[in-house]
Design an enzyme around this catalytic site. Sequence first.
Site, PDB file in Angstrom:
ATOM      1  N   ASP A   8       0.880  -1.163   0.000  1.00 39.24           N
ATOM      2  CA  ASP A   8       0.000   0.000   0.000  1.00 39.24           C
ATOM      3  C   ASP A   8       0.930   1.228   0.000  1.00 39.24           C
ATOM      4  O   ASP A   8       2.121   1.095   0.302  1.00 39.24           O
ATOM      5  CB  ASP A   8      -0.883  -0.040   1.254  1.00 39.24           C
ATOM      6  CG  ASP A   8      -1.708   1.208   1.418  1.00 39.24           C
ATOM      7  OD1 ASP A   8      -2.326   1.638   0.426  1.00 39.24           O
ATOM      8  OD2 ASP A   8      -1.728   1.774   2.532  1.00 39.24           O
ATOM      9  N   LEU A   9       0.400   2.399  -0.339  1.00 36.38           N
ATOM     10  CA  LEU A   9       1.268   3.587  -0.401  1.00 36.38           C
ATOM     11  C   LEU A   9       1.119   4.490   0.831  1.00 36.38           C
ATOM     12  O   LEU A   9       2.038   4.621   1.639  1.00 36.38           O
ATOM     13  CB  LEU A   9       0.946   4.389  -1.671  1.00 36.38           C
ATOM     14  CG  LEU A   9       1.698   5.706  -1.810  1.00 36.38           C
ATOM     15  CD1 LEU A   9       3.161   5.479  -2.134  1.00 36.38           C
ATOM     16  CD2 LEU A   9       1.063   6.566  -2.902  1.00 36.38           C
ATOM     17  N   ASP A  10      -0.098   5.078   0.954  1.00 31.98           N
ATOM     18  CA  ASP A  10      -0.336   6.063   2.016  1.00 31.98           C
ATOM     19  C   ASP A  10      -0.286   5.391   3.385  1.00 31.98           C
ATOM     20  O   ASP A  10      -1.084   4.492   3.670  1.00 31.98           O
ATOM     21  CB  ASP A  10      -1.715   6.717   1.820  1.00 31.98           C
ATOM     22  CG  ASP A  10      -1.795   7.522   0.529  1.00 31.98           C
ATOM     23  OD1 ASP A  10      -0.878   8.307   0.275  1.00 31.98           O
ATOM     24  OD2 ASP A  10      -2.778   7.358  -0.216  1.00 31.98           O
ATOM     25  N   THR A  16       1.450  10.183   4.165  1.00 34.89           N
ATOM     26  CA  THR A  16       0.614  11.197   3.529  1.00 34.89           C
ATOM     27  C   THR A  16      -0.706  11.390   4.265  1.00 34.89           C
ATOM     28  O   THR A  16      -1.455  12.310   3.938  1.00 34.89           O
ATOM     29  CB  THR A  16       0.333  10.807   2.069  1.00 34.89           C
ATOM     30  OG1 THR A  16       0.181   9.397   2.039  1.00 34.89           O
ATOM     31  CG2 THR A  16       1.435  11.234   1.144  1.00 34.89           C
ATOM     32  N   LYS A  44      -8.703   6.121   6.398  1.00 38.55           N
ATOM     33  CA  LYS A  44      -7.500   5.492   5.842  1.00 38.55           C
ATOM     34  C   LYS A  44      -7.881   4.350   4.910  1.00 38.55           C
ATOM     35  O   LYS A  44      -8.695   3.496   5.273  1.00 38.55           O
ATOM     36  CB  LYS A  44      -6.596   4.975   6.968  1.00 38.55           C
ATOM     37  CG  LYS A  44      -5.839   6.091   7.657  1.00 38.55           C
ATOM     38  CD  LYS A  44      -4.829   5.560   8.642  1.00 38.55           C
ATOM     39  CE  LYS A  44      -4.064   6.723   9.271  1.00 38.55           C
ATOM     40  NZ  LYS A  44      -3.218   6.282  10.381  1.00 38.55           N
ATOM     41  N   GLY A  45      -7.302   4.337   3.743  1.00 35.03           N
ATOM     42  CA  GLY A  45      -7.572   3.277   2.780  1.00 35.03           C
ATOM     43  C   GLY A  45      -8.879   3.462   2.027  1.00 35.03           C
ATOM     44  O   GLY A  45      -9.190   2.717   1.109  1.00 35.03           O
ATOM     45  N   ARG A  48     -11.546   8.539  -2.306  1.00 38.12           N
ATOM     46  CA  ARG A  48     -11.854   9.958  -2.155  1.00 38.12           C
ATOM     47  C   ARG A  48     -13.369  10.184  -2.066  1.00 38.12           C
ATOM     48  O   ARG A  48     -13.858  10.903  -1.201  1.00 38.12           O
ATOM     49  CB  ARG A  48     -11.272  10.732  -3.346  1.00 38.12           C
ATOM     50  CG  ARG A  48     -11.069  12.197  -3.072  1.00 38.12           C
ATOM     51  CD  ARG A  48     -10.523  12.914  -4.296  1.00 38.12           C
ATOM     52  NE  ARG A  48      -9.307  12.307  -4.823  1.00 38.12           N
ATOM     53  CZ  ARG A  48      -8.807  12.576  -6.032  1.00 38.12           C
ATOM     54  NH1 ARG A  48      -9.433  13.422  -6.829  1.00 38.12           N
ATOM     55  NH2 ARG A  48      -7.703  11.991  -6.452  1.00 38.12           N
ATOM     56  N   SER A 113      -2.630   0.611  -4.302  1.00 38.10           N
ATOM     57  CA  SER A 113      -3.119   1.780  -3.551  1.00 38.10           C
ATOM     58  C   SER A 113      -4.470   2.251  -4.063  1.00 38.10           C
ATOM     59  O   SER A 113      -4.772   2.136  -5.253  1.00 38.10           O
ATOM     60  CB  SER A 113      -2.106   2.918  -3.708  1.00 38.10           C
ATOM     61  OG  SER A 113      -2.647   4.137  -3.261  1.00 38.10           O
ATOM     62  N   ALA A 114      -5.265   2.839  -3.158  1.00 39.87           N
ATOM     63  CA  ALA A 114      -6.564   3.405  -3.553  1.00 39.87           C
ATOM     64  C   ALA A 114      -6.401   4.797  -4.158  1.00 39.87           C
ATOM     65  O   ALA A 114      -7.324   5.345  -4.738  1.00 39.87           O
ATOM     66  CB  ALA A 114      -7.457   3.506  -2.316  1.00 39.87           C
ATOM     67  N   ASN A 117      -3.438   9.571  -6.867  1.00 43.99           N
ATOM     68  CA  ASN A 117      -2.209  10.377  -6.915  1.00 43.99           C
ATOM     69  C   ASN A 117      -0.967   9.534  -6.682  1.00 43.99           C
ATOM     70  O   ASN A 117       0.135  10.078  -6.508  1.00 43.99           O
ATOM     71  CB  ASN A 117      -2.283  11.476  -5.842  1.00 43.99           C
ATOM     72  CG  ASN A 117      -3.428  12.451  -6.088  1.00 43.99           C
ATOM     73  OD1 ASN A 117      -3.506  13.049  -7.161  1.00 43.99           O
ATOM     74  ND2 ASN A 117      -4.324  12.584  -5.126  1.00 43.99           N
ATOM     75  N   LYS A 144     -11.062  -1.003  -1.549  1.00 44.51           N
ATOM     76  CA  LYS A 144     -10.787  -1.868  -0.402  1.00 44.51           C
ATOM     77  C   LYS A 144     -11.936  -1.681   0.601  1.00 44.51           C
ATOM     78  O   LYS A 144     -12.382  -0.557   0.753  1.00 44.51           O
ATOM     79  CB  LYS A 144      -9.462  -1.470   0.278  1.00 44.51           C
ATOM     80  CG  LYS A 144      -8.236  -1.580  -0.627  1.00 44.51           C
ATOM     81  CD  LYS A 144      -7.018  -0.941   0.043  1.00 44.51           C
ATOM     82  CE  LYS A 144      -5.843  -0.858  -0.906  1.00 44.51           C
ATOM     83  NZ  LYS A 144      -4.681  -0.117  -0.385  1.00 44.51           N
ATOM     84  N   GLU A 168       0.076  -3.329   4.638  1.00 44.71           N
ATOM     85  CA  GLU A 168      -1.062  -2.411   4.729  1.00 44.71           C
ATOM     86  C   GLU A 168      -1.127  -1.723   6.082  1.00 44.71           C
ATOM     87  O   GLU A 168      -0.810  -2.332   7.097  1.00 44.71           O
ATOM     88  CB  GLU A 168      -2.370  -3.212   4.575  1.00 44.71           C
ATOM     89  CG  GLU A 168      -3.066  -3.075   3.276  1.00 44.71           C
ATOM     90  CD  GLU A 168      -3.613  -1.693   2.965  1.00 44.71           C
ATOM     91  OE1 GLU A 168      -3.705  -0.841   3.864  1.00 44.71           O
ATOM     92  OE2 GLU A 168      -3.936  -1.460   1.796  1.00 44.71           O
ATOM     93  N   ASP A 169      -1.590  -0.469   6.104  1.00 44.76           N
ATOM     94  CA  ASP A 169      -1.786   0.208   7.393  1.00 44.76           C
ATOM     95  C   ASP A 169      -3.258   0.404   7.719  1.00 44.76           C
ATOM     96  O   ASP A 169      -3.583   0.944   8.764  1.00 44.76           O
ATOM     97  CB  ASP A 169      -1.109   1.588   7.383  1.00 44.76           C
ATOM     98  CG  ASP A 169      -1.842   2.568   6.487  1.00 44.76           C
ATOM     99  OD1 ASP A 169      -2.237   2.179   5.368  1.00 44.76           O
ATOM    100  OD2 ASP A 169      -2.058   3.719   6.906  1.00 44.76           O
TER     101      ASP A 169
HETATM  102  C1  BG6 Z   1      -5.763   5.964   0.250  1.00 42.82           C
HETATM  103  C2  BG6 Z   1      -5.714   6.858   1.479  1.00 42.82           C
HETATM  104  O1  BG6 Z   1      -4.517   5.373   0.046  1.00 42.82           O
HETATM  105  O2  BG6 Z   1      -6.127   6.725  -0.895  1.00 42.82           O
HETATM  106  C3  BG6 Z   1      -7.034   7.608   1.654  1.00 42.82           C
HETATM  107  O3  BG6 Z   1      -5.456   6.066   2.633  1.00 42.82           O
HETATM  108  C4  BG6 Z   1      -7.355   8.373   0.373  1.00 42.82           C
HETATM  109  O4  BG6 Z   1      -6.940   8.484   2.752  1.00 42.82           O
HETATM  110  C5  BG6 Z   1      -7.378   7.406  -0.817  1.00 42.82           C
HETATM  111  O5  BG6 Z   1      -8.617   9.023   0.474  1.00 42.82           O
HETATM  112  C6  BG6 Z   1      -7.659   8.108  -2.140  1.00 42.82           C
HETATM  113  O6  BG6 Z   1      -6.582   8.978  -2.400  1.00 42.82           O
HETATM  114  P1  BG6 Z   1      -6.580  10.121  -3.503  1.00 42.82           P
HETATM  115  O7  BG6 Z   1      -5.149  10.569  -3.535  1.00 42.82           O
HETATM  116  O8  BG6 Z   1      -7.013   9.492  -4.796  1.00 42.82           O
HETATM  117  O9  BG6 Z   1      -7.535  11.171  -3.060  1.00 42.82           O
HETATM  118 MG    MG Z   2      -2.767   3.170   3.569  1.00 47.47          MG
END
Ligand code: BG6
Ligand code: MG
Length: 224
Positions: A8-10, A16, A44-45, A48, A113-114, A117, A144, A168-169
């Site tokens: 996972d990224l964030d 972030t 988290k996860g 948007r 990642s979800a 960005n 997810k 994953e967090d």
């Molecule tokens: C997840 C984050 O990785 O991505 C969430 O944990 C975030 O907090 C989601 O809302 C969507 O991200 P983005 O960058 O497309 O708004």
């Molecule tokens: Mg995460």
Amino acid sequence: MKKAFIFDLDGVIVDTAKYHFLAWQNLADSLGIPFSSAQNEQLKGVSRVRSLEKILEWGNKSISEEEFTRLMSEKNEEYLVYISKMDTTEILPDVPRVLDCLISKEQSIALGSASKNARIILEKVQLYDKFQAIVDGTNVSKAKPDPEVFLIGAQMLDIAPENCVVFEDSVAGIQAANTANMISIGIGDDKVLHQADYIFKDFTEIKEEFINQLITTPKSLTIK
Ligand code: BG6
Ligand code: MG
């Protein structure tokens, strides 16, 4: 044995969550909705769209479709300002060590990642080239805890789900990995991530012996 390690990224590779929090907090403030860091945990996860839906539910607010779209892009514009300033110092401790260790052992590495960005962030922190496959919010139709994001990653790397390991967090992410029949490794608080097969506070706790064990042992013998 060749396994796939899906990150996972964030909150796993970079912190972030603090930027998402700042941007959602400003948005909630502008709507007069109280928003706490405990509520941010629950985002988290989460995608948007779903994040904004949840904030509006908490504030008992309903808005038009146009307003919804406008708020989503406003939130993302603010978030993009924060991430435009990111650099390698924002990589979480020992992430490069674990990535390089896996690469030296010829393991496959993917991002799951979800976030829409994700690619920009990986480029900002100069980790883009470490990943053989990138699955992000632009590639998936189900968020997810649906396992889609990780199953696509496994497919891109041509590795069976039971030979995949997910870092994953978020609770939703751990559930997604478990549903995908992958080994789930929670990075963070063990009380929050108790559904994971293994839990570590952060990557500094992940030693080479453990990585070797993940690579050589089949899932059926690895999980608790
Ligand atoms: C997840 C984050 O990785 O991505 C969430 O944990 C975030 O907090 C989601 O809302 C969507 O991200 P983005 O960058 O497309 O708004
Ligand atoms: Mg995460």
